[in-house]
Design a protein around this motif. Structure first.
Motif, PDB file in Angstrom:
ATOM      1  N   LYS A   1       0.810  -1.223   0.000  1.00  0.00           N
ATOM      2  CA  LYS A   1       0.000   0.000   0.000  1.00  0.00           C
ATOM      3  C   LYS A   1       0.842   1.272   0.000  1.00  0.00           C
ATOM      4  CE  LYS A   1      -4.386   1.641   1.753  1.00  0.00           C
ATOM      5  NZ  LYS A   1      -5.544   1.324   2.620  1.00  0.00           N
ATOM      6  N   GLU A   2       1.863   1.307   0.821  1.00  0.00           N
ATOM      7  CA  GLU A   2       2.682   2.518   0.895  1.00  0.00           C
ATOM      8  C   GLU A   2       3.389   2.778  -0.426  1.00  0.00           C
ATOM      9  OE1 GLU A   2       6.505   4.225   3.469  1.00  0.00           O
ATOM     10  OE2 GLU A   2       5.229   2.660   4.326  1.00  0.00           O
ATOM     11  N   ALA A   3       3.911   1.708  -1.036  1.00  0.00           N
ATOM     12  CA  ALA A   3       4.626   1.863  -2.300  1.00  0.00           C
ATOM     13  C   ALA A   3       3.678   2.234  -3.444  1.00  0.00           C
ATOM     14  CB  ALA A   3       5.376   0.578  -2.634  1.00  0.00           C
ATOM     15  N   ILE A   4       2.486   1.654  -3.456  1.00  0.00           N
ATOM     16  CA  ILE A   4       1.518   1.987  -4.501  1.00  0.00           C
ATOM     17  C   ILE A   4       1.050   3.427  -4.354  1.00  0.00           C
ATOM     18  CG2 ILE A   4      -0.778   1.471  -5.415  1.00  0.00           C
ATOM     19  CD1 ILE A   4       1.297  -0.587  -6.193  1.00  0.00           C
ATOM     20  N   THR A   5       0.866   3.867  -3.118  1.00  0.00           N
ATOM     21  CA  THR A   5       0.487   5.252  -2.885  1.00  0.00           C
ATOM     22  C   THR A   5       1.556   6.210  -3.407  1.00  0.00           C
ATOM     23  OG1 THR A   5      -0.761   4.621  -0.901  1.00  0.00           O
ATOM     24  CG2 THR A   5      -0.174   6.949  -1.128  1.00  0.00           C
ATOM     25  N   ALA A   6       2.818   5.880  -3.133  1.00  0.00           N
ATOM     26  CA  ALA A   6       3.921   6.719  -3.607  1.00  0.00           C
ATOM     27  C   ALA A   6       3.991   6.705  -5.136  1.00  0.00           C
ATOM     28  CB  ALA A   6       5.236   6.234  -3.005  1.00  0.00           C
ATOM     29  N   LEU A   7       3.721   5.526  -5.729  1.00  0.00           N
ATOM     30  CA  LEU A   7       3.735   5.391  -7.191  1.00  0.00           C
ATOM     31  C   LEU A   7       2.701   6.333  -7.813  1.00  0.00           C
ATOM     32  CD1 LEU A   7       3.516   1.972  -9.096  1.00  0.00           C
ATOM     33  CD2 LEU A   7       2.100   3.898  -9.725  1.00  0.00           C
ATOM     34  N   ILE A   8       1.472   6.273  -7.312  1.00  0.00           N
ATOM     35  CA  ILE A   8       0.411   7.104  -7.881  1.00  0.00           C
ATOM     36  C   ILE A   8       0.686   8.589  -7.637  1.00  0.00           C
ATOM     37  CG2 ILE A   8      -2.062   7.632  -7.803  1.00  0.00           C
ATOM     38  CD1 ILE A   8      -2.558   4.698  -7.118  1.00  0.00           C
ATOM     39  N   ALA A   9       1.261   8.899  -6.481  1.00  0.00           N
ATOM     40  CA  ALA A   9       1.593  10.294  -6.188  1.00  0.00           C
ATOM     41  C   ALA A   9       2.642  10.821  -7.167  1.00  0.00           C
ATOM     42  CB  ALA A   9       2.097  10.417  -4.751  1.00  0.00           C
ATOM     43  N   ARG A  10       3.638   9.990  -7.484  1.00  0.00           N
ATOM     44  CA  ARG A  10       4.650  10.414  -8.466  1.00  0.00           C
ATOM     45  C   ARG A  10       4.016  10.601  -9.842  1.00  0.00           C
ATOM     46  NH1 ARG A  10       8.145   6.966  -5.404  1.00  0.00           N
ATOM     47  NH2 ARG A  10       7.555   5.146  -6.647  1.00  0.00           N
ATOM     48  N   ALA A  11       3.126   9.681 -10.208  1.00  0.00           N
ATOM     49  CA  ALA A  11       2.451   9.790 -11.501  1.00  0.00           C
ATOM     50  C   ALA A  11       1.553  11.025 -11.532  1.00  0.00           C
ATOM     51  CB  ALA A  11       1.626   8.541 -11.767  1.00  0.00           C
ATOM     52  N   TYR A  12       0.956  11.351 -10.425  1.00  0.00           N
ATOM     53  CA  TYR A  12       0.105  12.540 -10.367  1.00  0.00           C
ATOM     54  C   TYR A  12       0.912  13.811 -10.636  1.00  0.00           C
ATOM     55  CZ  TYR A  12      -2.756  16.332  -8.650  1.00  0.00           C
ATOM     56  OH  TYR A  12      -3.450  17.522  -8.576  1.00  0.00           O
ATOM     57  N   SER A  13       2.076  13.895 -10.026  1.00  0.00           N
ATOM     58  CA  SER A  13       2.864  15.124 -10.148  1.00  0.00           C
ATOM     59  C   SER A  13       3.808  15.127 -11.335  1.00  0.00           C
ATOM     60  CB  SER A  13       3.670  15.346  -8.867  1.00  0.00           C
ATOM     61  OG  SER A  13       4.558  14.255  -8.638  1.00  0.00           O
ATOM     62  N   GLY A  14       3.965  13.993 -12.034  1.00  0.00           N
ATOM     63  CA  GLY A  14       4.829  13.939 -13.213  1.00  0.00           C
ATOM     64  C   GLY A  14       6.283  13.729 -12.900  1.00  0.00           C
ATOM     65  N   GLU A  15       6.583  13.147 -11.730  1.00  0.00           N
ATOM     66  CA  GLU A  15       7.967  12.861 -11.365  1.00  0.00           C
ATOM     67  C   GLU A  15       8.487  11.656 -12.142  1.00  0.00           C
ATOM     68  OE1 GLU A  15       8.464  12.471  -7.129  1.00  0.00           O
ATOM     69  OE2 GLU A  15       6.865  13.931  -6.760  1.00  0.00           O
ATOM     70  N   ARG A  16       9.780  11.536 -12.204  1.00  0.00           N
ATOM     71  CA  ARG A  16      10.411  10.403 -12.868  1.00  0.00           C
ATOM     72  C   ARG A  16      10.151   9.123 -12.069  1.00  0.00           C
ATOM     73  NH1 ARG A  16      13.897  10.604 -16.867  1.00  0.00           N
ATOM     74  NH2 ARG A  16      15.248   8.832 -17.319  1.00  0.00           N
ATOM     75  N   PRO A  17       9.948   7.985 -12.739  1.00  0.00           N
ATOM     76  CA  PRO A  17       9.696   6.741 -12.006  1.00  0.00           C
ATOM     77  C   PRO A  17      10.874   6.337 -11.138  1.00  0.00           C
ATOM     78  CG  PRO A  17      10.110   6.287 -14.328  1.00  0.00           C
ATOM     79  CD  PRO A  17       9.966   7.766 -14.193  1.00  0.00           C
ATOM     80  N   VAL A  18      10.580   5.657 -10.031  1.00  0.00           N
ATOM     81  CA  VAL A  18      11.597   5.247  -9.070  1.00  0.00           C
ATOM     82  C   VAL A  18      11.515   3.739  -8.867  1.00  0.00           C
ATOM     83  CG1 VAL A  18      12.337   5.393  -6.660  1.00  0.00           C
ATOM     84  CG2 VAL A  18      11.596   7.459  -7.877  1.00  0.00           C
ATOM     85  N   ILE A  19      12.652   3.065  -8.955  1.00  0.00           N
ATOM     86  CA  ILE A  19      12.734   1.633  -8.655  1.00  0.00           C
ATOM     87  C   ILE A  19      13.192   1.482  -7.206  1.00  0.00           C
ATOM     88  CG2 ILE A  19      13.900  -0.550  -9.193  1.00  0.00           C
ATOM     89  CD1 ILE A  19      14.183   0.417 -12.061  1.00  0.00           C
ATOM     90  N   ASP A  20      12.368   0.816  -6.393  1.00  0.00           N
ATOM     91  CA  ASP A  20      12.757   0.626  -4.996  1.00  0.00           C
ATOM     92  C   ASP A  20      12.627  -0.832  -4.594  1.00  0.00           C
ATOM     93  OD1 ASP A  20      10.011   0.289  -4.837  1.00  0.00           O
ATOM     94  OD2 ASP A  20       9.661   2.222  -3.861  1.00  0.00           O
TER      95      ASP A  20
END
Length: 355
Positions: free
Chosen positions: A336-355
């Motif tokens: 859940k935490e990682a998916i939330t961060a994923l969608i937040a990055r997609a919302y703001s247009g940040e570069r994807p992050v591999i964690d």
């Protein structure tokens, strides 16, 4: 070394590919023994539908130019009533995913055969999958009743596709192939098609962005999209498609643009669980495939942020809840935490992050 145990199911469909192949539509209807075609389109492509109706002559029964995104149930029921009123015995769909989705929805209700002339790179024409939206929720099902009988790929039909739509439609197609590489039902046949498809589109899309009339690039893109459609229709999808259905149905976001934005992020999320797939994608896209997809989207002028296409910022939590309410299979467990961060990055247009 080739895997020695796998299952591959080929779906029956007649495919005609080339330049100027639209003229073969009347003979394809005659081959099917059909004489009353309802031609389907979006309001924006009504003129193309009328042209096909004229081409069909006595075999054309009428036009329904009311297809819209996400295949709303009420529109499908209205179109089905028109098909019944006209005693249509075949559906002809000209357009992209919205029109093809409508054709499938009518076929689901009537079992009418379908002839599809794609004008985008959606790939839906090669799948037995239909997604319908009702009350803000998009639900999908798989049934051979909605698989088109004939697909006529005419590169000429794509020459007028606007640059922006060409790019996002092509990225949407690539998403089908990329998820097919790590699908639960993946197999060597589909993997080979997927790599060929990704290579063709990655080569074609930047050229189309600069020279929309480049016939070789258009042929490459349509060929790649065809293969992507086969991938989509042959194996299950995973996190990327689940998120896109959640976002598209829940916030009425444009389909291709949503896929374009989410693809790099979903791939980055799954990257730690699919090292072999990432190696194959590196061979095609270069180092850091998820970053390469993000850069490709920017290079072709596509949106890279959900905020750009109408998603409200307070929708992030709702999207996460929906994703977890009925999750797809995925190579990496959903966190859940990682998916939330994923969608937040997609919302703001940040570069994807591999964690």
């Amino acid at each position: 070394m080739v895997e020695r145990e796998f299952i591959y199911t080929g779906h029956p469909a007649r495919v005609i590919f080339g330049f100027g192949t639209t003229v073969r539509l009347p003979e394809e209807l005659a081959r099917l023994g059909k004489q009353r075609a309802l031609v389907l389109a979006t309001p924006a492509q009504k003129a193309e539908a009328e042209t096909l109706l004229a081409l069909l002559g006595p075999a054309g029964a009428g036009v329904f130019a009311g297809a819209v995104m996400h295949t709303p149930v009420d529109v499908s029921e209205l179109a089905t009533k028109q098909a019944d009123a006209l005693s249509a015995d075949v559906l002809v769909a000209v357009g992209g995913g919205s029109t093809i989705g409508l054709s499938k929805a009518i076929a689901l209700r009537t079992d009418l055969p379908q002839v599809v002339l794609p004008t985008t790179y959606a790939g839906s024409e090669m799948t037995p999958i239909i997604g319908q939206t009702e009350n803000g929720v998009k639900r999908t099902q798989t049934t051979l009743k909605v698989l088109p009988e004939v697909v006529i790929y005419d590169v000429e039909q794509t020459l007028g596709l606007p640059v922006g739509m060409s790019g996002t439609s092509g990225m949407n197609a690539m998403a089908h192939a990329i998820e097919a590489l790590y699908a639960r039902e993946t197999n060597p046949i589909i993997s080979a098609l997927a790599i060929e498809a990704i290579r063709s589109l990655a080569r074609a899309l930047p050229v189309i962005a600069k020279a929309p009339g480049d016939r070789d690039a258009r042929a490459d893109a349509l060929y790649g999209a065809w293969l992507c459609g086969i991938c989509l229709g042959s194996v299950g999808m995973a996190l990327h498609h689940k998120l896109c259905h959640t976002l598209g149905g829940g916030f009425d976001l444009p389909h291709a643009e949503t896929h374009t934005i989410m693809l790099p992020h979903a791939l980055a999320y799954n990257a730690p669980a699919i090292p072999d797939v990432m190696k194959k994608l590196t061979d095609v896209l270069g180092s850091d495939p998820s970053g390469a997809l993000f850069d490709l989207a920017r290079a072709i002028g596509a949106p890279v942020a959900l905020s750009q296409i109408g998603m409200p910022e307070d929708g992030i939590d709702k999207a996460v809840e929906s994703a977890f309410a009925n999750p797809y299979w995925n190579p990496r467990p959903l966190e859940k935490e990682a998916i939330t961060a994923l969608i937040a990055r997609a919302y703001s247009g940040e570069r994807p992050v591999i964690d």
